[in-house]
Design an enzyme around this catalytic site. Sequence first.
Site, mmCIF file in Angstrom:
data_model
loop_
_atom_site.group_PDB
_atom_site.id
_atom_site.type_symbol
_atom_site.label_atom_id
_atom_site.label_comp_id
_atom_site.label_asym_id
_atom_site.label_seq_id
_atom_site.Cartn_x
_atom_site.Cartn_y
_atom_site.Cartn_z
ATOM 1 N N GLY A 124 -88.522 -89.611 6.171
ATOM 2 C CA GLY A 124 -87.760 -90.090 7.419
ATOM 3 C C GLY A 124 -87.977 -89.229 8.724
ATOM 4 O O GLY A 124 -89.058 -88.762 9.017
ATOM 5 N N ILE A 170 -86.942 -86.413 9.965
ATOM 6 C CA ILE A 170 -87.114 -85.018 9.715
ATOM 7 C C ILE A 170 -88.448 -84.887 9.003
ATOM 8 O O ILE A 170 -89.315 -83.942 9.545
ATOM 9 C CB ILE A 170 -85.921 -84.210 9.101
ATOM 10 N N ARG A 174 -80.582 -81.063 1.275
ATOM 11 C CA ARG A 174 -79.356 -80.867 0.728
ATOM 12 C C ARG A 174 -79.579 -80.339 -0.575
ATOM 13 O O ARG A 174 -80.675 -80.094 -1.398
ATOM 14 C CB ARG A 174 -78.678 -82.550 0.473
ATOM 15 N N GLU A 191 -72.804 -74.342 -2.161
ATOM 16 C CA GLU A 191 -72.993 -73.829 -0.891
ATOM 17 C C GLU A 191 -71.634 -73.653 -0.304
ATOM 18 O O GLU A 191 -70.760 -74.233 -0.340
ATOM 19 C CB GLU A 191 -73.474 -74.957 -0.105
ATOM 20 N N HIS A 249 -77.383 -72.436 6.040
ATOM 21 C CA HIS A 249 -77.641 -73.942 6.510
ATOM 22 C C HIS A 249 -77.415 -73.884 8.098
ATOM 23 O O HIS A 249 -76.532 -74.385 8.734
ATOM 24 C CB HIS A 249 -76.199 -74.605 5.882
#
Length: 328
Positions: A156, A158, A238, A267, A286
Amino acid sequence: MNRQPKVYVTRLIPEAGLQTVRETCHARVWEGKLPPPRDVILREVADCEGLLCLLSDEINGTVMDAGELRVISQFAVGVDNIDLTAATARGIPVGHTPGVLTEATADLTFALLMAAARRIPEGVDFVRDGGWRTWEPLGLLGAQVWGATLGVIGLGRIGTAVARRGRGFQMRVLYSDPRRHPELEKELGLEYVSLEELVEQADFVTVHTPLLPETRHLIDEGTLRAMKPEAILINAARGGIVDADALVRALEEGWIARAALDVTDPEPLPADHPLVRMPNCVVVPHIGSATVRARNRMAEMAAENLLAGLTGERLPYCANPAVYERES
């Protein structure tokens, strides 16, 4: 708007967007450092027409039914914390912030790759702990990035930006994606391969897929065992895409050399989690989009989505465009 609509903002965001929300809405803002408890969100949205939330907030049908929400605006590009199906069924458009954090996250991804390859955190600790007494021919030997093979899972925005950075280091870049991208193959010299081929051949494997039921634990024990013993895994997408228990075993038993993580599952990770304590694992909190420019623009976009929804206009950055087909 003749009157100021009531909205709830689940965390302090940059003033670039928050100021606009405060000036045009009757806004209540949670100012705690940790996310608001669920009972607080349910109570606060009870009389609200708008909600501006973060990835750390679970927004499901119960939350949507607690008030009279006309719009949900997410301060993030991902929306896996929001039940989009429930929102669409209720006619609630959901906004997000795509595109703006692409380069910032790609920068951080490559920074993690370099840090793990050249063992930067270990070197910093070595100096701070007083271990640096002389130059050592065999000290902290790492992996060479220039000319290595980079495997990009998910091409995608990124993933493509990371591939461009890899080509800048003269890396051979493989990619695996649900669909092929011949134009990018030609432009960047990328090679389209299966996931199995990618993990077997890559020196660096970097993950850039959304978290979906079919991608949860995409990187599992079988995938990790198929990687090279000297390979390095990077995840800035993720946390749930990587099976954390399998990764612990992979690093302990030498299935792979190192890992670098911007996202984890759970997380945040507890401070005593094995991945935090391992010298061959880099974990950061993150911070993929944590540049002033990116976060300011995210705040502006979140405000734009919120105000559009409150005035009945189409959201400029809508995560569930089917909501408008439902209305027509």
